[in-house]
Design a protein around this motif. Structure first.
Motif, mmCIF file in Angstrom:
data_model
loop_
_atom_site.group_PDB
_atom_site.id
_atom_site.type_symbol
_atom_site.label_atom_id
_atom_site.label_comp_id
_atom_site.label_asym_id
_atom_site.label_seq_id
_atom_site.Cartn_x
_atom_site.Cartn_y
_atom_site.Cartn_z
ATOM 1 N N ASN A 119 0.819 -1.210 0.000
ATOM 2 C CA ASN A 119 0.000 0.000 0.000
ATOM 3 C C ASN A 119 0.852 1.260 0.000
ATOM 4 O O ASN A 119 0.502 2.247 -0.652
ATOM 5 C CB ASN A 119 -0.983 -0.011 1.180
ATOM 6 C CG ASN A 119 -2.197 -0.844 0.865
ATOM 7 O OD1 ASN A 119 -3.069 -0.419 0.114
ATOM 8 N ND2 ASN A 119 -2.245 -2.051 1.401
ATOM 9 N N THR A 122 2.146 1.505 -3.566
ATOM 10 C CA THR A 122 1.062 1.931 -4.459
ATOM 11 C C THR A 122 0.770 3.410 -4.285
ATOM 12 O O THR A 122 0.598 4.135 -5.277
ATOM 13 C CB THR A 122 -0.203 1.097 -4.187
ATOM 14 O OG1 THR A 122 0.113 -0.287 -4.317
ATOM 15 C CG2 THR A 122 -1.305 1.450 -5.168
ATOM 16 N N LEU A 146 -2.779 -0.393 -11.708
ATOM 17 C CA LEU A 146 -3.829 -1.369 -11.417
ATOM 18 C C LEU A 146 -3.261 -2.660 -10.848
ATOM 19 O O LEU A 146 -3.857 -3.264 -9.953
ATOM 20 C CB LEU A 146 -4.647 -1.665 -12.682
ATOM 21 C CG LEU A 146 -5.650 -0.588 -13.066
ATOM 22 C CD1 LEU A 146 -6.222 -0.865 -14.443
ATOM 23 C CD2 LEU A 146 -6.763 -0.487 -12.042
ATOM 24 N N CYS A 149 -2.542 -2.268 -7.254
ATOM 25 C CA CYS A 149 -3.799 -2.337 -6.495
ATOM 26 C C CYS A 149 -4.305 -3.767 -6.417
ATOM 27 O O CYS A 149 -4.751 -4.223 -5.369
ATOM 28 C CB CYS A 149 -4.851 -1.443 -7.136
ATOM 29 S SG CYS A 149 -4.445 0.312 -7.053
ATOM 30 N N GLU A 154 -4.804 -1.544 -2.933
ATOM 31 C CA GLU A 154 -5.938 -0.679 -3.281
ATOM 32 C C GLU A 154 -6.197 0.416 -2.253
ATOM 33 O O GLU A 154 -6.657 1.500 -2.606
ATOM 34 C CB GLU A 154 -7.216 -1.497 -3.534
ATOM 35 C CG GLU A 154 -7.801 -2.164 -2.324
ATOM 36 C CD GLU A 154 -7.195 -3.513 -2.003
ATOM 37 O OE1 GLU A 154 -7.650 -4.119 -1.044
ATOM 38 O OE2 GLU A 154 -6.275 -3.964 -2.702
ATOM 39 N N GLY A 157 -3.834 3.101 -3.109
ATOM 40 C CA GLY A 157 -4.315 3.739 -4.332
ATOM 41 C C GLY A 157 -5.478 4.677 -4.058
ATOM 42 O O GLY A 157 -5.534 5.798 -4.576
ATOM 43 N N PHE A 173 -10.679 3.008 -11.993
ATOM 44 C CA PHE A 173 -10.027 3.293 -10.716
ATOM 45 C C PHE A 173 -11.082 3.681 -9.667
ATOM 46 O O PHE A 173 -11.049 3.192 -8.546
ATOM 47 C CB PHE A 173 -8.997 4.427 -10.852
ATOM 48 C CG PHE A 173 -7.723 4.001 -11.515
ATOM 49 C CD1 PHE A 173 -6.751 3.332 -10.800
ATOM 50 C CD2 PHE A 173 -7.497 4.256 -12.853
ATOM 51 C CE1 PHE A 173 -5.571 2.926 -11.396
ATOM 52 C CE2 PHE A 173 -6.317 3.860 -13.472
ATOM 53 C CZ PHE A 173 -5.363 3.187 -12.741
ATOM 54 N N LEU A 177 -11.175 0.144 -7.532
ATOM 55 C CA LEU A 177 -10.408 0.017 -6.294
ATOM 56 C C LEU A 177 -11.287 -0.337 -5.090
ATOM 57 O O LEU A 177 -10.930 -1.241 -4.331
ATOM 58 C CB LEU A 177 -9.573 1.272 -6.041
ATOM 59 C CG LEU A 177 -8.175 1.251 -6.682
ATOM 60 C CD1 LEU A 177 -8.181 1.010 -8.163
ATOM 61 C CD2 LEU A 177 -7.408 2.489 -6.324
ATOM 62 N N LEU A 180 -12.011 -3.944 -5.558
ATOM 63 C CA LEU A 180 -10.868 -4.777 -5.196
ATOM 64 C C LEU A 180 -10.749 -4.925 -3.680
ATOM 65 O O LEU A 180 -10.397 -5.990 -3.184
ATOM 66 C CB LEU A 180 -9.566 -4.195 -5.760
ATOM 67 C CG LEU A 180 -9.265 -4.491 -7.216
ATOM 68 C CD1 LEU A 180 -7.993 -3.747 -7.649
ATOM 69 C CD2 LEU A 180 -9.124 -5.966 -7.462
ATOM 70 N N PHE A 181 -11.046 -3.854 -2.955
ATOM 71 C CA PHE A 181 -11.019 -3.932 -1.495
ATOM 72 C C PHE A 181 -12.025 -4.979 -1.009
ATOM 73 O O PHE A 181 -11.707 -5.826 -0.167
ATOM 74 C CB PHE A 181 -11.326 -2.552 -0.891
ATOM 75 C CG PHE A 181 -11.348 -2.555 0.603
ATOM 76 C CD1 PHE A 181 -10.174 -2.605 1.328
ATOM 77 C CD2 PHE A 181 -12.555 -2.510 1.284
ATOM 78 C CE1 PHE A 181 -10.184 -2.611 2.717
ATOM 79 C CE2 PHE A 181 -12.579 -2.520 2.664
ATOM 80 C CZ PHE A 181 -11.394 -2.568 3.381
#
Length: 197
Positions: A119, A122, A146, A149, A154, A157, A173, A177, A180-181
């Motif tokens: 993190n 990123t 990406l 992330c 993420e 990001g 994005f 993101l 993705l989390f």
């Protein structure tokens, strides 16, 4: 062959065919594809992530700004459906009761250290890309951002998007993101329920 496996084979073959038709039409005419992008995305969500990846490998290997989101959608679909297949075919035994068990700290502590590092990296990548955008110099490729992330960065990001006001108008994005989390949280719970973590 069981119905689930037949379904996955059919949906991946159809996904490959529809992406192939769309790519070939675009190459020959220069127009947008024949099939609406949301329809193509539905094939991946329905289990056709491998078909999407295969189509990209055959027809469109170069990752550019216009197609980077497709790559990550297909990879996410493969991850999600891979978890489903692992449960359906007994490769992983999910025990909902095990969610209440204590976490394996021998795995969790290195995972937390890794997440702090990825993190931070990123966040730095996003901020450096914003600085480069302001100076109009060579930018960091979107697939690098990406991928950072996707590999767990993420939160870094998202923080960089807020702090540096960067990539806030790019839909994959802005929505990708947070998704993705949630995906990483689901994967963690999946691994915990399987007794891995």
């Amino acid at each position: 062959m069981d119905c689930f496996l037949i379904y996955l084979i059919v949906v991946n073959v159809l996904t490959f065919l529809f992406f192939t038709i769309d790519f070939l039409y675009h190459w020959h005419t220069g127009n947008d594809g024949l099939i609406h992008p949301n329809v193509l995305n539905l094939f991946g969500v329905a289990g056709g992530g491998l078909g999407m990846l295969a189509a990209f490998l055959v027809w469109d290997r170069k990752v550019v700004k216009d197609n980077v989101a497709w790559r990550f959608i297909s990879i996410i679909c493969v991850v999600v459906w891979g978890m489903i297949v692992a449960v359906v075919y007994g490769f992983i035994d999910i025990d909902i009761q095990s969610l209440m068990k204590q976490l394996n700290m021998d795995i969790v502590i290195p995972l937390v250290v890794y997440l702090l590092i990825i993190n931070t990296v990123t966040f730095i990548l996003f901020v450096v890309d914003k600085i480069k955008a302001i100076r109009r110099s060579y930018r960091i490729r979107e697939y690098v951002l990406l991928m950072a992330c996707f590999l767990g960065g993420e939160i870094g990001g998202l923080l960089a998007m807020i702090v540096a006001n960067h990539k806030i108008r790019t839909w994959y994005f802005l929505f990708g993101l947070p998704f993705l989390f949630l995906l990483h949280g689901a994967v963690f719970l999946y691994c915990h329920a399987a007794g891995i973590v």
